[in-house]
Design a protein around this motif. Structure first.
Motif, PDB file in Angstrom:
ATOM      1  N   THR A 164       0.697  -1.380   0.307  1.00 46.88           N
ATOM      2  CA  THR A 164       0.137   0.220  -0.184  1.00 46.88           C
ATOM      3  C   THR A 164       0.787   1.162   0.084  1.00 46.88           C
ATOM      4  OG1 THR A 164      -0.372   0.271   2.492  1.00 46.88           O
ATOM      5  CG2 THR A 164      -1.514  -0.917   1.444  1.00 46.88           C
ATOM      6  N   GLY A 224      -1.004  -3.891   3.190  1.00 41.75           N
ATOM      7  CA  GLY A 224      -2.781  -4.331   3.793  1.00 41.75           C
ATOM      8  C   GLY A 224      -2.468  -5.821   4.472  1.00 41.75           C
ATOM      9  N   GLN A 254       1.932  -5.972  -8.060  1.00 39.50           N
ATOM     10  CA  GLN A 254       1.827  -5.071  -6.579  1.00 39.50           C
ATOM     11  C   GLN A 254       1.754  -5.618  -5.353  1.00 39.50           C
ATOM     12  OE1 GLN A 254       2.079  -1.647  -6.136  1.00 39.50           O
ATOM     13  NE2 GLN A 254       3.038  -1.753  -8.462  1.00 39.50           N
ATOM     14  N   HIS A 255       1.293  -7.024  -5.239  1.00 38.48           N
ATOM     15  CA  HIS A 255       0.884  -8.263  -4.129  1.00 38.48           C
ATOM     16  C   HIS A 255       2.647  -8.278  -3.634  1.00 38.48           C
ATOM     17  CE1 HIS A 255      -2.925  -7.858  -5.677  1.00 38.48           C
ATOM     18  NE2 HIS A 255      -2.755  -8.362  -4.089  1.00 38.48           N
TER      19      HIS A 255
END
Length: 107
Positions: free
Chosen positions: A18, A29, A68-69
């Motif tokens: 995030t 997150g 983005q993970h």
């Protein structure tokens, strides 16, 4: 009829990146888990920027993973951010009705 997700017998943990705090430490997150199939792989692939990279694992999952993970493979300590892997590339596989059925995520 068998679906690809019938072969997802393992689980991976994942969280979206995030942002970063004032010291550059990553902020994530909430951590979630998803069924997956994890395969060790030694393959040269192109990342999202077009650069060649050596992938060490490929994960098949129906989780909505993106670049983005951050992902922890089975057996890794989820509390340790340094054990999380960053996807190099994500391929989505779509069925005949246009819905994404599963993703092939390269690490």
């Amino acid at each position: 009829m068998a679906t690809p997700s019938d072969t997802f017998r393992q689980s991976v943990a994942f969280a979206v990146l995030t942002g970063r705090d004032a010291h550059g430490k990553p902020a994530l997150g909430p951590v979630a888990t998803a069924r997956a199939r994890v395969q060790p792989s030694r393959r040269l692939i192109r990342d999202a920027n077009g650069n060649e990279q050596l992938a060490t694992h490929v994960v098949y999952t129906d989780a909505p993973l993106t670049l983005q993970h951050r992902v922890w493979l089975p057996g890794e300590d989820v509390a340790d951010f340094n054990r999380a892997r960053r996807p190099v590339a994500v391929d989505e596989f779509v069925d005949g009705s246009g819905a994404v059925r599963f993703r092939k995520v390269w690490f």
